[in-house]
Each structure stands twice: as structure tokens, then as C-alpha cells.
Design a protein around this motif. Sequence first.
Motif, short mmCIF file in Angstrom:
data_model
loop_
_atom_site.label_atom_id
_atom_site.label_comp_id
_atom_site.label_asym_id
_atom_site.label_seq_id
_atom_site.Cartn_x
_atom_site.Cartn_y
_atom_site.Cartn_z
N ASN A 194 -5.54 0.08 2.52
CA ASN A 194 -4.89 1.32 2.96
C ASN A 194 -4.05 1.08 4.20
O ASN A 194 -2.95 1.62 4.32
N VAL A 195 -4.58 0.28 5.13
CA VAL A 195 -3.81 -0.03 6.33
C VAL A 195 -2.50 -0.71 5.93
O VAL A 195 -1.42 -0.35 6.39
N LYS A 217 -0.94 -0.45 3.24
CA LYS A 217 -0.03 0.51 2.60
C LYS A 217 0.61 1.43 3.63
O LYS A 217 1.81 1.69 3.58
N VAL A 218 -0.22 1.92 4.55
CA VAL A 218 0.29 2.88 5.54
C VAL A 218 1.30 2.20 6.46
O VAL A 218 2.31 2.80 6.85
N LEU A 219 1.05 0.93 6.80
CA LEU A 219 2.01 0.21 7.65
C LEU A 219 3.18 -0.30 6.84
O LEU A 219 4.13 -0.84 7.39
N ARG A 220 3.11 -0.13 5.53
CA ARG A 220 4.16 -0.57 4.61
C ARG A 220 4.47 -2.06 4.79
O ARG A 220 5.62 -2.47 4.99
#
Lengths: 365, 283
Positions: free
Chosen positions: A262-263, A265-268
Motif C-alpha cells: 500500500n505504501v 502504491k500511495v507513494l506511486r
Amino acid sequence: MKDSIIRALKFIGLGFLEPLIRLINKEEPTKNTKEVFRKIIAPVASVFIFVGLWQLGSTALYNIEAEYKIEATLKSQGEAEAQKIKECMESGDPGCQPNTLPSPSQVYASYLTLLEDHRTIAADKKAFKEKTFEMNKKRVKQGKSVITYTGRPSFVDQIKTSLKTVFAGFLLALFIAVPIGVVIGLSSTLRGSISWIIQIFKPVSPVVWLLLVFMIVKTLTKNSEGDSAFIISFISVGLCSMWATLVNTAMGVSSVNTDYINVAKVLRLRPLQKIFKVILPASLPLIFTGLRITLSVAWMVLIAIELLAQSPGLGSFVWEEFQNGAMDSNSKIIVAMFVIGMIGFALDRIMLFIQNLISFEKETI
Amino acid sequence: MAILELKNVFKTYNPAKEYKGEILDNINLTIEEGEFVAIVGFSGSGKTTLVNLVNGLLKPTEGEVIFKGKPVEDTSHERGVIFQNYSLLPWLTVYQNIDMAIQEAFPKASKQEKDVRVKEYIEMVGLTHATNKRPKELSGGMRQRVSVARALCMDPEMIIMDEPLGALDALTRGNLQDEILKIWERNKRTALLITNDVDEAMYMADRIIPLKPGPNATLGPEFRVNIERPRDKTALNDNEEYKKTRLKIIEYLMDLGDAQAAESTATYELPELQPKDFRWDAN
């Protein structure tokens, strides 16, 4: 000072010496005496008990074998001969000892013989090198091939050859299994499509791998002058042992904690960043577990493969001794057994050390 | 102007089973730019699902999540997320954890600019002394600070906080609330806070919306907190407006809880049955 020694010992896997050092420093004597007993004296005692049992066992086997031998001589050649053999056995002459499990002292004697043998061969080799040094120089200038020592390898040379083969095989396994493991760990489609192949090839015996590699390498190296026995054995070792790493890497990569994903993904994070900064570090513990299994499997199958591929090494040493049937062959085989075991143990410790060095979890097993 | 809009959002994790096991149902929410909204709910009411819908990790089964006029398709640097469990990468130091976010958010900046920015944010959350420590060596509060810095360093237009202080002790919690508010007030980003603590919501937010417990969780009526900023924690307890609103929210939540409890303790009339060949009065 004391603490840094303890830390250093723990780091190289000798943590069991900790209570002894604390005891020497007069720290909590009652507790540390108990610990010393539990961690040092008890294991050492168990080794002595083991050697004692071995001594008893080998004596019993010796007696059975000796009796049988005397009886057989008595039947075939008469009393006089039987008496002669009996005396010969009692005198300790190695020429007429019954062929059975050697006792610890015999094994130790063989160990010394092997060391002595190594010294002689090493000296011989050195002398040979010195003798041919000048000549080789000339030959190189003239464009001729260099004269090399072709004498019998010593026990230590065999160990070195085996280590070389196992490292080559291990590196091969590493370079094949980790990348493939990462790729199939990332893609469930690929994982599904390869899983049958992995399941089928994983349980295949080292012997069969050796034959397979032999079929392929024989054709490929037909026109080259490589050391094909070495190539065949290290490739077989690699192929036999890589499965643990492959499966562990795939599992590690596919089961990275969703928080980390998730990290990412969130940080792309870009795909490569995601693999190298998140997925690989997160799966490192499992990859290393796989590599440790791979190295121990590699060392285990190496002996069998060397034995069959007739490439030099500990495996062929054991086999030659067995075929040889000299009076101290049995004890030499047992020496080889202990050496194999201890090297395997040391290799595992080295892997653990490297794992601790680079892992973020900092735990010892 | 509304920066975030949720329209009739419906979310289930197994759409195949004809919408059984729904998590969220009929969620409608509008958040204005610069607003601080808190969503208060019981644990297990679908708060994290709601957060993941807003930050783009999940997609709604039905309905729309609209951010700045466009439907949310994926995660974005415009929405920074602070996770409940910090989600720091344990093999990276504080510096590296923040640096990783900055590398992605500002790929064109020079090395030096990035370095300055990383250090600036570490300083902002007061962790300069721990720059080169790994998360394992930090306390829970310090870890969450790193997580706050990591979310903010990308300069998001909206901060989404999923129970950010839930795992912290009361003292650290109070400190971090103040710090987050201070950072928020500095450039008035939009903020969405998910929490299970009414007092925390009252202290931090402009608007509080309770989330009715799931399954079929949906948003309740909103409560406005009309208290001047900056708010003083000790003075709040005597503020009439605060007391009234707090009571209302708590009453509402208690009613919800009671209703749920009543539902689950409904008694069933059991038939009187006895096995044929086993009787108490063995005669």
C-alpha cells in the motif's frame, strides 16, 4: 571490552560462549555457572558419550567379525592357521584386522595419516613447481603449454575441489533461482503456469539430474577442451539445489506485507523502484532461508554427484577408499564423513552470518 | 468549491454473491477545500475501507468518488495518506523513508533540493536527532511523526488520516494532535480524519460525521464544530458550544450502539426437545 567480545562472539555464531566469559568476569556466578553447564559442559559431555557409545559399538562389531573370521579359518585351513590369525589380530597388526566399523582411535589415526599424506604431497608439489619454474618460463616463451603437477591429490586438495564445485553450483542456483523466483512471485499467472514444472522437477533425484546434465554437456563440450567432469558436477549440483531458493523467493515476493505494498502504491513508486526498494528487501529473509537450504542441499548432493561423475572431490575420495579396500579405508571414510559434516555446518553458519549482516530483522536462529 | 465528493458509494468485497457482505452502503460526502472533516465510527464499521476508497487503493463497487472534478482511478500524490500502523519500511532509515517519497513526488528536482526538502520535513516533525535511525529504534509516536512527514513532504492537496493516533498513549496523542493541527493550519490543506475518539474529532475538525456501524455502514447526520481556532484544550471543557455538540454526538453514537446491541441480543424462543433414548428421569 567484555561486552564487545560477547557481541563479536554472538555475531559469528559462537554465542554459547557468553556465560563462560561472564563467569570469568565474576558476573552473577550462580546463574552463569548453570548457563555454562547448560550451554557448554552438557554439549561437550554429549559428544563424549557419543564417542563412548561408538567405541562400545565398534568393539562389539569387531568381536563378532573376528570370531567369524577365526571360525572360518578353522573350518577351511585347520587349527594352526586359526591360531596364527588370532595371534596376529591380538598383536594389532593392521594386515589381519577384521573389516568392520573402525573405532574412534582408528579414525583419529587415519586422520593423522591423511594430514601427513597431505604434507608429503604438498611438499612434493612445491618441489615440483620449483623444479619446473624455469622450464615453464621457457616453454611459455616458446609458446608451448605449461607442465603441471599431475600427481595424486591429497585429502585437503579434494576438500578444496569439493568446495570449489559446491560454490560454483551454489552461484549457478543463485543466479537462476532468485531472478526466476522474483518474476514468478510477482505474477500469479506465471506462478500458476510454472508451478507444475517446479512440482515435477523438485523431487527428482540428484543422480537423474546428473545424467540429464551429462547428456547435454557431453554434446555441448564435444569440441572444447574444458574440464567437463567439473562442469557436469557443478551444473548438476546447481540444478538439484536451486528449488528451495526458487520456491522461497517466489513465496517471499508474493506474500509481501500488504502495508508495504500500500505504501508503494500511495507513494506511486515506479515498478523497478517498487521491486528494489520494497519487494526485495521485504522478502529478503525468506530468500535467505531458501539460500541456506540450497547451500546445505548442494553440499549434500555434491558428494553423491562427485561419486558418480568421477570428478575429483570428497565424493570420489569416499568412493575410491571404498573400492580400494585397504585396511584403513573404513576409517578414512569415517574421517571424510566428519569433515563433510563439519564443513556443511560451517557453510550454514557463514550463510547465517551474511543473513544477519544484511537483514533488517537482525535475528539469529 | 468541493474538493472531494462521494456520490452514492457502495462497496462490497464479493460482488459475485449478489451483494452480500456489503461494507459501505449509500455513502454521500462532500468536503470543501481547506476544510478539516472528521469521520467518527466504531471499530469494524468500515472506516478503513472508506479511507482506501478516497485514497484510491480501492474502487467503489457502485457510485463515484470524485476528487477535484475527476473520478478517482488510482492513488495520487495529491492525496497524502497517514496509515494507522505507520507503514514505514523497516529496512530504511528515517531519512530514506522520507527520501523515497520525495524521489517519486519531485523526480525533476536536483539532488540538493531533495536533500534540503527531506531535512526540512524531518525537522518539521522534530526528528532531526533520529535522522539515521531505523523505525525499530523509534517509539510509536516518533514513527507516526515520520509517517506524517512522509505524507506531507509530497505536498498533497489533501491529507487522509486513518486513525493516525489510535495506537499511541494519551500524552503522545495530545502532542501529535497539536502538531498535525499546526502543520495543517500553516497552509490550510484539506484534511480528512478517521477516528474512534470523539474528543479528538471535536478538538481537530470543523465538521464531524459519524459512520453508522457496518455491515451496510453509512454516514449519519453531520455535526458542525463552531469553535474558533486555535482551540485551547483546557478551555474547551468549559466551552458551552463544545459541551453541547459533544453531548449530541455521543448520544447519537450511544443510540447507535444500543440499537445494535438490542439487535444482537434478540431472544429466540427455543422448542422444548429431548432426545428419545436419553431422559433425565431414567425409569
